[in-house]
Design a protein around this motif. Structure first.
Motif, PDB file in Angstrom:
ATOM      1  N   ASP A   3     -41.542   9.194 -15.189  1.00  0.00           N
ATOM      2  CA  ASP A   3     -41.497   7.802 -15.630  1.00  0.00           C
ATOM      3  C   ASP A   3     -40.733   7.732 -16.957  1.00  0.00           C
ATOM      4  O   ASP A   3     -41.302   7.918 -18.035  1.00  0.00           O
TER       5      ASP A   3
ATOM      6  N   TYR B  95     -42.047   5.229 -19.661  1.00  0.00           N
ATOM      7  CA  TYR B  95     -43.261   5.683 -20.345  1.00  0.00           C
ATOM      8  C   TYR B  95     -42.949   6.837 -21.291  1.00  0.00           C
ATOM      9  O   TYR B  95     -43.473   6.894 -22.410  1.00  0.00           O
TER      10      TYR B  95
ATOM     11  N   LEU C 165     -48.734   0.596 -19.829  1.00  0.00           N
ATOM     12  CA  LEU C 165     -47.480   1.060 -19.245  1.00  0.00           C
ATOM     13  C   LEU C 165     -47.695   2.184 -18.235  1.00  0.00           C
ATOM     14  O   LEU C 165     -46.737   2.678 -17.644  1.00  0.00           O
TER      15      LEU C 165
ATOM     16  N   THR D 282     -49.292   3.928 -14.729  1.00  0.00           N
ATOM     17  CA  THR D 282     -49.661   3.585 -13.356  1.00  0.00           C
ATOM     18  C   THR D 282     -51.168   3.734 -13.202  1.00  0.00           C
ATOM     19  O   THR D 282     -51.730   4.786 -13.542  1.00  0.00           O
TER      20      THR D 282
ATOM     21  N   TYR E  90     -51.148  10.072 -17.055  1.00  0.00           N
ATOM     22  CA  TYR E  90     -50.397   9.338 -18.082  1.00  0.00           C
ATOM     23  C   TYR E  90     -51.030   9.508 -19.463  1.00  0.00           C
ATOM     24  O   TYR E  90     -50.321   9.645 -20.463  1.00  0.00           O
TER      25      TYR E  90
ATOM     26  N   ALA F 231     -39.217  -0.582 -20.626  1.00  0.00           N
ATOM     27  CA  ALA F 231     -40.214   0.190 -19.892  1.00  0.00           C
ATOM     28  C   ALA F 231     -41.083  -0.714 -19.031  1.00  0.00           C
ATOM     29  O   ALA F 231     -41.419  -0.370 -17.879  1.00  0.00           O
ATOM     30  N   ALA F 232     -41.461  -1.880 -19.553  1.00  0.00           N
ATOM     31  CA  ALA F 232     -42.295  -2.819 -18.781  1.00  0.00           C
ATOM     32  C   ALA F 232     -41.528  -3.364 -17.582  1.00  0.00           C
ATOM     33  O   ALA F 232     -42.110  -3.553 -16.500  1.00  0.00           O
TER      34      ALA F 232
ATOM     35  N   ARG G 222     -39.115  -1.779 -15.959  1.00  0.00           N
ATOM     36  CA  ARG G 222     -39.061  -0.685 -14.983  1.00  0.00           C
ATOM     37  C   ARG G 222     -40.382  -0.575 -14.231  1.00  0.00           C
ATOM     38  O   ARG G 222     -40.406  -0.343 -13.013  1.00  0.00           O
ATOM     39  N   GLN G 223     -41.488  -0.733 -14.964  1.00  0.00           N
ATOM     40  CA  GLN G 223     -42.804  -0.644 -14.339  1.00  0.00           C
ATOM     41  C   GLN G 223     -42.993  -1.755 -13.316  1.00  0.00           C
ATOM     42  O   GLN G 223     -43.525  -1.530 -12.220  1.00  0.00           O
TER      43      GLN G 223
ATOM     44  N   SER H  69     -43.469  -1.284  -9.205  1.00  0.00           N
ATOM     45  CA  SER H  69     -44.712  -1.677  -8.546  1.00  0.00           C
ATOM     46  C   SER H  69     -44.488  -2.541  -7.312  1.00  0.00           C
ATOM     47  O   SER H  69     -45.406  -2.811  -6.554  1.00  0.00           O
TER      48      SER H  69
END
Length: 403
Positions: free
Chosen positions: A208, A211, A333, A335, A342, A394-395, A397-398, A402
């Motif tokens: 990730d 992250y 951030l 999973t 994480y 990063a958010a 990408r998350q 998802s």
């Protein structure tokens, strides 16, 4: 004291367990180096080398133990690791050589860093939502500061006697507190293991990039935690006209401020945007505090003491915002199905920071003097500013991942 306690529920026993274990930690922080040097007979160089090597081994522990917490459930694993940590500390009472010290310290470091990752996974498992998790970390950090302060006071009693028996008694107290705190955690509801993904990579946290980038920034700004206890004592004694006792003033201000205000400071941190902005503000406050610490070298003793007190207040304000932002980002951030893994990554980032920080303190403020303080402050301000765009990336990408 009630305001420092979390509301009734699973966090209450966690808070009590944290308080008990951190009293033990504060106790050992106060006496351990002197015990290894004066009682066992290791040189300061051997102690430093041994703890550094042990710390390197500890860096490897967070991610696999966090992953194990995901697969097996964090509560029981945390209790087992806590008990092992406590009992193995008794080996310090029977070692007599550097190599024995190195082995024991390395095993304990591995279990300690691993248990931290599992602890964060347990917090994630017994809380729901960003606000609840940030609040939980804030309450537990307040308990940590109170516990370490009490433990340091107990350690000071042992130091006043200075005998081998008094030192060894403190290790026994540490073990007893650790065992009790481990059993207290059994009052926390069991957290079910996370379901194993049907396909895809196992070590998703290490893949990730968003992250990992935020974790890297967290490591960079977390260097500020070593300013108070590493740089300030030597700066006050060697570069200011303040009396030597003033070296403890910033530590006292910081410890009290964090213990009393951490929960309140965390209340405005509700999402990744507010966490990033809080960290940006924290960077500016840390810059201001570094400048103030530098100016303590100018003026007489009274001026130096006043400047140190103000600088400590500003630094504490920055720390409160940075730590609150860190609490949320580390959880939000991640999973959800791999929180332990994480948290292992996040815990490793702070471990790297704590290992590098003494060298940074020696190179910049203690090595370069006033210019070094300015450079260090600019580093904090720049790192804090980078949080806003990097966290946004990063958010995003998350969110894409998802879907």
């Amino acid at each position: 004291m009630r305001k420092l306690l979390p509301p009734p529920g699973p966090l209450r026993p966690l808070a009590l367990a944290t308080l008990l274990s951190r009293v033990g930690n504060g106790l050992l922080m106060t006496i351990s180096v002197l015990y290894f040097n004066r009682i066992i007979g290791l040189s300061i160089a051997e102690v430093g080398l041994g703890l550094t090597i042990a710390g390197l081994f500890g860096l490897l522990a967070g991610i696999p133990f966090g992953h194990l917490a995901d697969r097996r459930g964090p509560r029981t694993l945390f209790v087992i690791l806590s008990l092992l940590l406590s009992v193995l500390a008794l080996l310090y009472l029977v070692i007599g050589t550097f190599w024995q010290f190195l082995v024991v310290a390395s095993v304990i470091a591995i279990l300690d860093r691993g248990s931290n990752a599992v602890r964060f996974a347990l917090i994630a498992g017994v809380t729901q939502g960003s606000a609840a998790r940030v609040s939980a970390r804030a309450y537990l950090r307040s308990m940590t500061n109170i516990g370490v302060t009490v433990g340091a006071g107990l350690g000071a009693v042992a130091l006043s006697f200075g005998t081998a028996t008094s030192y060894r008694l403190m290790f026994c107290v540490y073990v007893v507190l650790g065992v009790i705190s481990a059993f207290v955690v059994l009052a926390v509801p069991r957290v079910a293991p996370r379901p194993k993904p049907a396909d895809g990579p196992v070590w998703i946290a290490l893949r990730d990039r968003g992250y990992l980038a935020v974790s890297g920034l967290n490591a960079a700004i977390s260097i500020h935690y070593s300013v108070i206890d590493v740089a300030i004592p030597l700066w006050v004694v060697d570069h200011t006209d303040a009396p030597h006792w003033a070296a403890a003033l910033p530590l006292i201000v910081n410890a009290a401020g964090v213990a009393v205000l951490q929960v309140r400071a965390s209340r405005g941190i509700v999402d990744t945007v507010s966490a990033a902005r809080a960290t940006r503000t924290a960077g500016l406050l840390l810059l201001a505090s570094m400048v103030l610490f530098a100016t303590a070298s100018v003026g007489d003793a009274a001026i130096a003491i006043a400047v140190l007190a103000v600088a400590a207040l500003v630094q504490t304000a920055g720390e409160l915002l940075q730590s609150s932002g860190s609490f949320l980002l580390g959880f939000d951030l991640a999973t959800e199905q791999a929180q332990g893994q994480y948290q292992g990554v996040w815990n490793t980032s702070t471990s790297v920071s704590s290992m590098l920080a003494p060298a940074v303190m020696a190179l910049l403020p203690l090595g370069l003097g006033v210019p070094g303080w300015i450079v260090l402050g600019a580093w904090f301000a720049l790192t804090g500013a980078l949080f806003v765009p990097v966290v946004r990336w990063a958010a995003a990408r998350q969110l894409v991942g998802s879907r």
